[in-house]
Design an enzyme around this catalytic site. Structure first.
Site, PDB file in Angstrom:
ATOM      1  N   ASP A 176      36.568  45.610  47.479  1.00  0.00           N
ATOM      2  CA  ASP A 176      37.202  46.332  46.391  1.00  0.00           C
ATOM      3  C   ASP A 176      36.123  46.640  45.341  1.00  0.00           C
ATOM      4  O   ASP A 176      35.036  46.055  45.363  1.00  0.00           O
ATOM      5  CB  ASP A 176      38.313  45.441  45.818  1.00  0.00           C
ATOM      6  CG  ASP A 176      38.952  46.020  44.576  1.00  0.00           C
ATOM      7  OD1 ASP A 176      39.223  47.230  44.565  1.00  0.00           O
ATOM      8  OD2 ASP A 176      39.170  45.263  43.615  1.00  0.00           O
ATOM      9  N   ASP A 178      36.918  47.715  41.453  1.00  0.00           N
ATOM     10  CA  ASP A 178      37.267  47.259  40.111  1.00  0.00           C
ATOM     11  C   ASP A 178      37.506  45.747  40.086  1.00  0.00           C
ATOM     12  O   ASP A 178      38.300  45.214  40.867  1.00  0.00           O
ATOM     13  CB  ASP A 178      38.526  47.970  39.615  1.00  0.00           C
ATOM     14  CG  ASP A 178      38.304  49.459  39.413  1.00  0.00           C
ATOM     15  OD1 ASP A 178      37.215  49.947  39.776  1.00  0.00           O
ATOM     16  OD2 ASP A 178      39.212  50.143  38.914  1.00  0.00           O
TER      17      ASP A 178
END
Length: 389
Positions: A176, A178
Site C-alpha cells: 500500500d 498511504d
C-alpha cells in the site's frame, strides 16, 4: 559422543578441535557453533572411536586446556532426537526489546507445547530483532498464541511464518502507499490545498477502520476537491514523506532480485512519481479527473478498492511470473485486507486492530525495512549489500 567446547573465541579453534578428533578416525554427525560477544560455544556430535574413547577424552581435554578452553564430553546412543513437526520462524521485534517481553514470548512458546531450537539476532538497530527457530506445534496455532501475548503486552512485535524454502523465495513484494510506503494520506494533502482537510481526514479514518465502504468514501472525499487547480499536484508531490526505511526496503529487495510494486486507493498523480523515483516495477492507483486544468471532483477508470488491490496483486504476480505463494503484501488499512489474505505473506504495518488480527504478521515500529527481517534477511546482510554497491 557429544564434544562441547566453551571459551574465548579466536581463529583456528574449530579446525583445531576437528583435527584433534580426526586422529581417532571418527565421523562427524552434527556440528554447531555460536559466537556471542567473543565467547565461543562449539559442539561436535561424532561417532564413538570404540576402545579408544578414553584416550580421545583425555586428548580433547588436554587440547582444550592448552587453548584455555573448557571441554565437556557426553557419551550417548544414536543421533540427537529429530526436531518436532510444525517448524516456524518467530521474529521478535522491540524498540527496545526488554528481557521481560522476551521471557513472556518464550514462555508462550513453551506453553503451547513447542520447543525453541535456536535463537539468533537479526538486527540491533533501528530496532532489536531476534529470531527463534521453533518446532513442535503448527504455525497457525503458534501465531495465534504469540499474537495474543504481543497484543496483551503492547511493547513487542511478534511475527510467525512457516519454515521452508518459500521464505527466502519471496520474489514479489506489493505494498500500500498511504501510511505504508509514505507517512501521509495523499488525499489529505490535496484537501489541505482545497481548504477541506479536516472533513476529508474524518472520512479517511473511518474508511481505514472499516466503518465505511471505501468506494463511497472515495467518491465523497474526491468531490470535495472539485475546482482545485491541477498545478497543485507538483506541490503535493514535494510534500510527500517516505516512511523511514522505505528506500532501504526497496533497494534491498531489488538487489535480491525481487520485483516491487505499489497499489493505492490514492492517485496516479502521485504514485506514478513514486514509481519512477524508487524504480518500482508496478504501480496502480485511482486517477483524478482533470478538465481545463482543474479537478472535476471525480475519478476516472476502474476504482482501486479493497477487492481491486487483491486483483492487482494477482495481475502483478502473473506478469512477473511469480506464484502467489511467493508474494508479500504490506498494508495498514481495512481496504488492504483482501490483498494481505491473497499474498503468501501478509504483513500489517502500523495497522488498525482489525488488520493486525487478520494478517499473517504485524509490525508496529515506524521502520518499513523491518519487513526484511520477517523474510529472514539480517541487518548485516543489508549493510553488506550497501557497502558493495
Amino acid at each position: 559422543m557429544l564434544v562441547k567446547i566453551f571459551g574465548r573465541d579466536r581463529p583456528g579453534l574449530t579446525a583445531g578441535l576437528l583435527q584433534t578428533l580426526a586422529a581417532y578416525g571418527v565421523e562427524v554427525v552434527d556440528l554447531e557453533q555460536v559466537v556471542t560477544r567473543g565467547r565461543i560455544t562449539l559442539c561436535a556430535l561424532v561417532t564413538s572411536p570404540g576402545d579408544a574413547e578414553g584416550e580421545l577424552r583425555a586428548t580433547v581435554h588436554g587440547w582444550a586446556e592448552s587453548q584455555r578452553l573448557q571441554a565437556e564430553i557426553i557419551s550417548g546412543v544414536g543421533d540427537n532426537r529429530p526436531r518436532g513437526e510444525g517448524r516456524s520462524h518467530v521474529t521478535v521485534l522491540g524498540h527496545p526489546l526488554t528481557a521481560e517481553a522476551t521471557a513472556a514470548i518464550a514462555a508462550r512458546v513453551t506453553g503451547c507445547g513447542a520447543n525453541i531450537d535456536r535463537i539468533h539476532r537479526l538486527a540491533k538497530y533501528p530496532v532489536t530483532a531476534v529470531e527463534f527457530d521453533v518446532s513442535g506445534v503448527a504455525t497457525q496455532i503458534l501465531r495465534t498464541e504469540l499474537a495474543t501475548e504481543a497484543a496483551r503486552r503492547g511493547e513487542v512485535d511478534v511475527a510467525v511464518v512457516a519454515s521452508g524454502l518459500q521464505r527466502r523465495g519471496r520474489r514479489l513484494v506489493v505494498m500500500d502507499v498511504d501510511s505504508t510506503l509514505i507517512q501521509d494520506e495523499v488525499i489529505e494533502l490535496f484537501a489541505a490545498h482545497a481548504g477541506c482537510e479536516e472533513r476529508v481526514a474524518e472520512v479517511t479514518e473511518a474508511a481505514m477502520r472499516g466503518e465505511l465502504d471505501f468506494t463511497e468514501s472515495l467518491h465523497a472525499r474526491v468531490a470535495l476537491l472539485a475546482g482545485l487547480e491541477e498545478r497543485v499536484v507538483e506541490k503535493v508531490r514535494a510534500e510527500v514523506r517516505l516512511t523511514p526505511g522505505a528506500r532501504t526496503l526497496v533497494r534491498t529487495l531489488k538487489r535480491l532480485g525481487c520485483q516491487v510494486g505499489i497499489v493505492s486507493g490514492g492517485f496516479t498523480q502521485v504514485t506514478d512519481s513514486l514509481r519512477d523515483h524508487l524504480g518500482l516495477d508496478f504501480a496502480a492507483a485511482n486517477t483524478l479527473e482533470v478538465v481545463d486544468g482543474r479537478f472535476t471532483g471525480r475519478v476516472t477508470g476502474e476504482i482501486v478498492d479493497r477487492a481491486g488491490k487483491a486483483r492487482l496483486l494477482r495481475r502483478f504476480a502473473r506478469e512477473a511470473g511469480v506464484p502467489l505463494s511467493q508474494t508479500v503484501a504490506i498494508g495498514d488499512g481495512a481496504n488492504d485486507l483482501d490483498m494481505l489474505n491473497t499474498a503468501g505473506l501478509g504483513v500489517a504495518f502500523n495497522a488498525k486492530p482489525l488488520v493486525r488480527r487478520a494478517a499473517d504478521a504485524s509490525v508496529n515500529v515506524p521502520f518499513l525495512d523491518t519487513v526484511l527481517y520477517l523474510m529472514g534477511i539480517t541487518r548485516e546482510e543489508v549493510e553488506a549489500a550497501d557497502a558493495g554497491e
